[in-house]
Design an enzyme around this catalytic site. Structure first.
Site, PDB file in Angstrom:
ATOM      1  N   ALA A   6      -5.731   0.811   9.106  1.00  0.00           N
ATOM      2  CA  ALA A   6      -7.185   1.027   9.037  1.00  0.00           C
ATOM      3  C   ALA A   6      -7.551   2.303   9.795  1.00  0.00           C
ATOM      4  O   ALA A   6      -8.365   3.113   9.326  1.00  0.00           O
ATOM      5  CB  ALA A   6      -7.919  -0.180   9.622  1.00  0.00           C
ATOM      6  N   LYS A  52       0.800  -1.238   0.000  1.00  0.00           N
ATOM      7  CA  LYS A  52       0.000   0.000   0.000  1.00  0.00           C
ATOM      8  C   LYS A  52       0.832   1.287   0.000  1.00  0.00           C
ATOM      9  O   LYS A  52       0.389   2.305  -0.516  1.00  0.00           O
ATOM     10  CB  LYS A  52      -0.950   0.008   1.204  1.00  0.00           C
ATOM     11  CG  LYS A  52      -2.095  -0.995   1.067  1.00  0.00           C
ATOM     12  CD  LYS A  52      -3.090  -0.862   2.206  1.00  0.00           C
ATOM     13  CE  LYS A  52      -4.228  -1.845   2.012  1.00  0.00           C
ATOM     14  NZ  LYS A  52      -5.299  -1.704   3.002  1.00  0.00           N
ATOM     15  N   GLU A  68       4.288   5.454  20.108  1.00  0.00           N
ATOM     16  CA  GLU A  68       4.831   5.999  18.842  1.00  0.00           C
ATOM     17  C   GLU A  68       3.780   6.037  17.741  1.00  0.00           C
ATOM     18  O   GLU A  68       3.577   7.056  17.084  1.00  0.00           O
ATOM     19  CB  GLU A  68       6.004   5.150  18.327  1.00  0.00           C
ATOM     20  CG  GLU A  68       7.287   5.349  19.068  1.00  0.00           C
ATOM     21  CD  GLU A  68       7.709   4.053  19.723  1.00  0.00           C
ATOM     22  OE1 GLU A  68       7.020   3.658  20.697  1.00  0.00           O
ATOM     23  OE2 GLU A  68       8.696   3.451  19.263  1.00  0.00           O
TER      24      GLU A  68
HETATM   25  P1  NDP Z   1      -2.226  -2.689  11.806  1.00  0.00           P
HETATM   26  O1  NDP Z   1      -1.352  -3.833  12.168  1.00  0.00           O
HETATM   27  O2  NDP Z   1      -1.710  -1.612  10.926  1.00  0.00           O
HETATM   28  O3  NDP Z   1      -2.727  -1.975  13.194  1.00  0.00           O
HETATM   29  C1  NDP Z   1      -3.252  -2.744  14.238  1.00  0.00           C
HETATM   30  C2  NDP Z   1      -3.711  -1.818  15.379  1.00  0.00           C
HETATM   31  O4  NDP Z   1      -4.326  -2.638  16.374  1.00  0.00           O
HETATM   32  C3  NDP Z   1      -2.570  -1.092  16.073  1.00  0.00           C
HETATM   33  O5  NDP Z   1      -3.019   0.167  16.512  1.00  0.00           O
HETATM   34  C4  NDP Z   1      -2.277  -2.000  17.292  1.00  0.00           C
HETATM   35  O6  NDP Z   1      -1.745  -1.291  18.382  1.00  0.00           O
HETATM   36  C5  NDP Z   1      -3.682  -2.450  17.625  1.00  0.00           C
HETATM   37  N1  NDP Z   1      -3.699  -3.719  18.348  1.00  0.00           N
HETATM   38  C6  NDP Z   1      -3.540  -4.963  17.829  1.00  0.00           C
HETATM   39  N2  NDP Z   1      -3.636  -5.889  18.811  1.00  0.00           N
HETATM   40  C7  NDP Z   1      -3.854  -5.211  19.968  1.00  0.00           C
HETATM   41  C8  NDP Z   1      -4.046  -5.605  21.327  1.00  0.00           C
HETATM   42  N3  NDP Z   1      -4.060  -6.883  21.691  1.00  0.00           N
HETATM   43  N4  NDP Z   1      -4.258  -4.647  22.254  1.00  0.00           N
HETATM   44  C9  NDP Z   1      -4.272  -3.328  21.897  1.00  0.00           C
HETATM   45  N5  NDP Z   1      -4.084  -2.901  20.623  1.00  0.00           N
HETATM   46  C10 NDP Z   1      -3.890  -3.824  19.672  1.00  0.00           C
HETATM   47  O7  NDP Z   1      -3.546  -3.338  11.222  1.00  0.00           O
HETATM   48  P2  NDP Z   1      -4.635  -2.655  10.239  1.00  0.00           P
HETATM   49  O8  NDP Z   1      -4.897  -1.281  10.715  1.00  0.00           O
HETATM   50  O9  NDP Z   1      -4.241  -2.873   8.847  1.00  0.00           O
HETATM   51  O10 NDP Z   1      -5.902  -3.596  10.531  1.00  0.00           O
HETATM   52  C11 NDP Z   1      -6.607  -3.533  11.756  1.00  0.00           C
HETATM   53  C12 NDP Z   1      -7.899  -4.316  11.618  1.00  0.00           C
HETATM   54  O11 NDP Z   1      -8.713  -3.676  10.643  1.00  0.00           O
HETATM   55  C13 NDP Z   1      -7.716  -5.770  11.144  1.00  0.00           C
HETATM   56  O12 NDP Z   1      -8.588  -6.583  11.915  1.00  0.00           O
HETATM   57  C14 NDP Z   1      -8.176  -5.735   9.700  1.00  0.00           C
HETATM   58  O13 NDP Z   1      -8.740  -6.955   9.291  1.00  0.00           O
HETATM   59  C15 NDP Z   1      -9.252  -4.644   9.764  1.00  0.00           C
HETATM   60  N6  NDP Z   1      -9.516  -4.014   8.476  1.00  0.00           N
HETATM   61  C16 NDP Z   1     -10.793  -4.035   8.024  1.00  0.00           C
HETATM   62  C17 NDP Z   1     -11.108  -3.437   6.832  1.00  0.00           C
HETATM   63  C18 NDP Z   1     -12.516  -3.486   6.365  1.00  0.00           C
HETATM   64  O14 NDP Z   1     -12.754  -3.137   5.190  1.00  0.00           O
HETATM   65  N7  NDP Z   1     -13.483  -3.875   7.187  1.00  0.00           N
HETATM   66  C19 NDP Z   1     -10.086  -2.765   5.998  1.00  0.00           C
HETATM   67  C20 NDP Z   1      -8.762  -2.767   6.583  1.00  0.00           C
HETATM   68  C21 NDP Z   1      -8.503  -3.398   7.775  1.00  0.00           C
HETATM   69  P3  NDP Z   1      -0.150  -1.018  18.506  1.00  0.00           P
HETATM   70  O15 NDP Z   1       0.137   0.209  17.681  1.00  0.00           O
HETATM   71  O16 NDP Z   1       0.037  -0.796  19.974  1.00  0.00           O
HETATM   72  O17 NDP Z   1       0.540  -2.250  18.008  1.00  0.00           O
END
Ligand code: NDP
Length: 285
Positions: A136, A73, A160
């Protein structure tokens, strides 16, 4: 004489499922069939080192456009000819569109979210709490801010990533944003209008996972949206419903980003329900 066939592609890092079970391919092809569009959507597994050649190949084959998913992306931007407004702010593209022989990068993820959101609430002058600060969250934050949300609280585990998103929103959109570091169950402030889960907590197969939020702090006046599409009814959605909130599942975002992409490529407004039905069929298989 039949019309020439138009091709589109998804350039992805890896195939999570076989093509016939790929939700994106299936929902887009379902829309083409329903509307009698003489188009095809096919997906290709592209290694990061082959991305430049893949985009050159799409140009040579005169593809009308393509989607790109992780990990392409951000990297794809250097191979395109320009960017739409929100894609430029986010620095991420999930949809390339051929316009006047140029590939322009758009981001339909956040637009898909707001299209779904607008069916229940206009975010203009509304206060938003969003869990997560990843890809997302960035797409949702930028697009919702561009629609005039008044305030954004980003609640994130890591400082961060959270800080980076808050700075982006404050510097590049009209919204006021702040960061809350996520420690323990978060109390949603009573003046919040929209609550969004943009983390992967609760995504299949971890369907029993609970978002660290005080469910009692959710009020019936709030709209609660989840980005997770599988399962459709996450614990957050169930809890929010039990508190009387208006809820939006993650399928709305997924389907609407497809609807918007198809509109960009073909100019046709397709029926979202046909695409939603196809994805539900795949999830429930
Ligand atoms: P990223 O890996 O870029 O970001 C994940 C985020 O979730 C981060 O902020 C991370 O926090 C947080 N996170 C993950 N696990 C935990 C936890 N156990 N406790 C607290 N915070 C947590 O992923 P994406 O943004 O790409 O995707 C996120 C979700 O969105 C996925 O489930 C994906 O399937 C969904 N999605 C849905 C779409 C749709 O069309 N419906 C489109 C795109 C994505 P930290 O920064 O602290 O690691």
């Amino acid at each position: 004489m039949s019309e020439p066939l138009n091709f589109l592609a998804e350039l992805t890092g890896s195939f999570a499922r076989p093509a016939a079970d790929n939700p994106t391919v299936a929902m887009i092809e379902a829309a083409y069939q329903h509307h009698g569009l003489n188009w095809r959507y096919i997906n290709f597994e592209v290694a990061p080192e082959d991305l430049a050649d893949a985009v050159r190949g799409a140009r040579a084959l005169r593809f009308a456009g393509f989607n790109c998913s992780l990990p392409h992306k951000v990297e794809v931007i250097q191979h395109l000819d320009g960017l739409g407004e929100s894609a430029a702010i986010m620095g991420a593209v999930n949809c390339a569109v051929r316009r006047d022989e140029q590939y322009i990068g758009e981001n339909t993820d956040g637009k898909g979210f707001t299209k779904s959101l607008l069916k229940v609430v206009d975010p203009k002058n509304k206060r938003v709490v969003m869990f997560g600060a990843g890809g997302a969250a960035r797409a949702i934050g930028v697009e919702t801010a561009l629609l005039g949300a008044s305030h954004f609280t980003v609640v994130n585990r890591s400082k961060e990533r959270g800080q980076e998103l808050v700075e982006l929103l404050n510097e590049k959109t009209p919204v006021n944003a702040d960061l809350v570091l996520w420690e323990g169950d978060y109390d949603v402030p009573t003046d919040t209008d929209i609550v969004v889960n943009a983390t992967s907590i609760g995504m299949f197969p971890d369907v029993d996972a609970q978002i660290p939020v005080n469910v009692e702090s959710l009020q019936p006046s709030m709209v609660v949206a989840d980005v997770i599409a599988n399962p459709l009814r996450t614990n957050l959605i169930k809890d929010a419903e039990s508190r009387g909130c208006t809820v939006l599942d993650g399928l709305g975002m997924l389907v609407n980003q497809g609807v918007i992409s198809i509109k960009y490529w073909t100019g046709v407004d397709v029926e979202a329900q046909v695409m939603r039905d196809k994805i539900v069929e795949i999830i429930e298989r």
